[in-house]
Scaffold this active site. Sequence first.
Site, PDB file in Angstrom:
ATOM      1  N   LEU A 286       0.933  -1.205   0.059  1.00  0.00           N
ATOM      2  CA  LEU A 286       0.054   0.127   0.059  1.00  0.00           C
ATOM      3  C   LEU A 286       0.864   1.273   0.036  1.00  0.00           C
ATOM      4  O   LEU A 286       0.371   2.082  -0.706  1.00  0.00           O
ATOM      5  CB  LEU A 286      -0.982   0.011   1.289  1.00  0.00           C
ATOM      6  CG  LEU A 286      -2.248  -1.099   1.126  1.00  0.00           C
ATOM      7  CD1 LEU A 286      -2.961  -0.837   2.285  1.00  0.00           C
ATOM      8  CD2 LEU A 286      -2.941  -0.934   0.044  1.00  0.00           C
ATOM      9  N   CYS A 287       1.989   1.220   0.582  1.00  0.00           N
ATOM     10  CA  CYS A 287       2.987   2.386   0.602  1.00  0.00           C
ATOM     11  C   CYS A 287       3.359   2.744  -0.670  1.00  0.00           C
ATOM     12  O   CYS A 287       3.574   3.833  -0.976  1.00  0.00           O
ATOM     13  CB  CYS A 287       4.193   2.259   1.454  1.00  0.00           C
ATOM     14  SG  CYS A 287       4.936   0.654   1.155  1.00  0.00           S
TER      15      CYS A 287
END
Length: 455
Positions: free
Chosen positions: A216-217
């Site tokens: 997700l980062c």
Amino acid sequence: MASPDAEQPAPTEPERWRDLDMLLSRPGNLVEASFDPSPGLRDLLGSLVEVLVVGAGGLGCELLKDLALSGFKKLHVIDMDTIDVSNLNRQFLFRVQDVGKSKAEIAAKRVMERVNGVNIVPHFCRIEDKEIEFYSQFQIIVLGLDSIEARSYINSVACGFLEYDSNDNPLEETIKPMVDGGTEGFKGHARVIIPGKTPCFECNIWLFPPQVKFPLCTLAETPRTAAHCIEYAHLIKWDEVHPGKPFDADDAEHMQWIYSEALKRAELFGISGVTYSLTQGVVKNIIPAIASTNAIISAACALEAFKLISGCSKSVSNYLTYNGLEGTHIKVTEFVRDKDCLVCGPGTLVELDTSSTLSDFIKMLEEHPTLRMSKASVTHEGNNLYMQSPEVLEQMTRPNLSIPMFELLKEAPYTTVHATGMTENNGKKVSSLRKLRVAFKGIEEASKMDTTVSS
């Protein structure tokens, strides 16, 4: 001399069926024990056997054509998609003027125009929209799908018809065979599934690699590819803009929104390559395909369907793979069925008190350690005990929620029910059908069942 590009005349009817009739009219060493060679067998199969083709895409178009040319005259095809320009390079039944129309309807029309005597009934809808009884009319189901979730659902439906005797042996008359085909670039497979005898789709779900997941980062801060932008819109932006509203990958408006947001994200970071078809592929985990592989795998699937129905030869046992990346490599692998499979096994045993209501039963399915099924609809012997949707059926069956299951199941000490609801598959909620063996505690006859597994 005629130009080599000129369209060749269609074969006459006797020429078209010559090889097929020869195959069905002669005995052999590899035929099934029940095979009775006869020159009229093709006409008999055509008039009696109904076949369902699931999917009218690249593989589905080939399957409809191949099955029609294999003597099957009663075909149905189901597909919820419409034709896109990007389909035209490999889905040969479609033309530019068909863009925006139903794949199932156009595919059925085109095959019937070219093959005399075949009748193809199209169904332009989701596979989940059909009642379970719809699938019961077919002698065999042939899959031409690009989705693991769709395969899993049809597999659970077909296995749901399977019944076992008191010794947990499958009853022949309840077996609904399937042939599953799949392609990915120059690779493909054709698989024969005979519920209760060969591994079903869930028995070998591990054959499919896990879906690629991005951190997700990376999606939120440093996207580098078109897929990153699409997954950002799908996994992050959707929930920000539509809190509490579930995303439906089969809703065209939802998919268009994801595509538009992915384009904005890509432009912001100077990334190219975001297209609508790629958006669909990333979000729905669609496997890419090319025309030549589709044709080869379809031929293998149609042949297996023909062998299963006619008995003119033994079917493959039970998983055929094709690799045309460098030369041609074909291999057959025999996988072993999982006797404890939740889908094709005798059914998960659930023990109830005679006072347990239908509402208690549905709650029990949510808490069951292996089922974990939410929003369950329950049927018994073709009767709807409770349906979550549509609204009219929910209202009609709602009074049953307060009635004891023992009463709803006609006071049978043990019986089989079917539940359809949402279960988790690879981290995603998917629609599933499960067969359940219900036994009531304290009833003497229930001791005949194997009670090694309980809720």
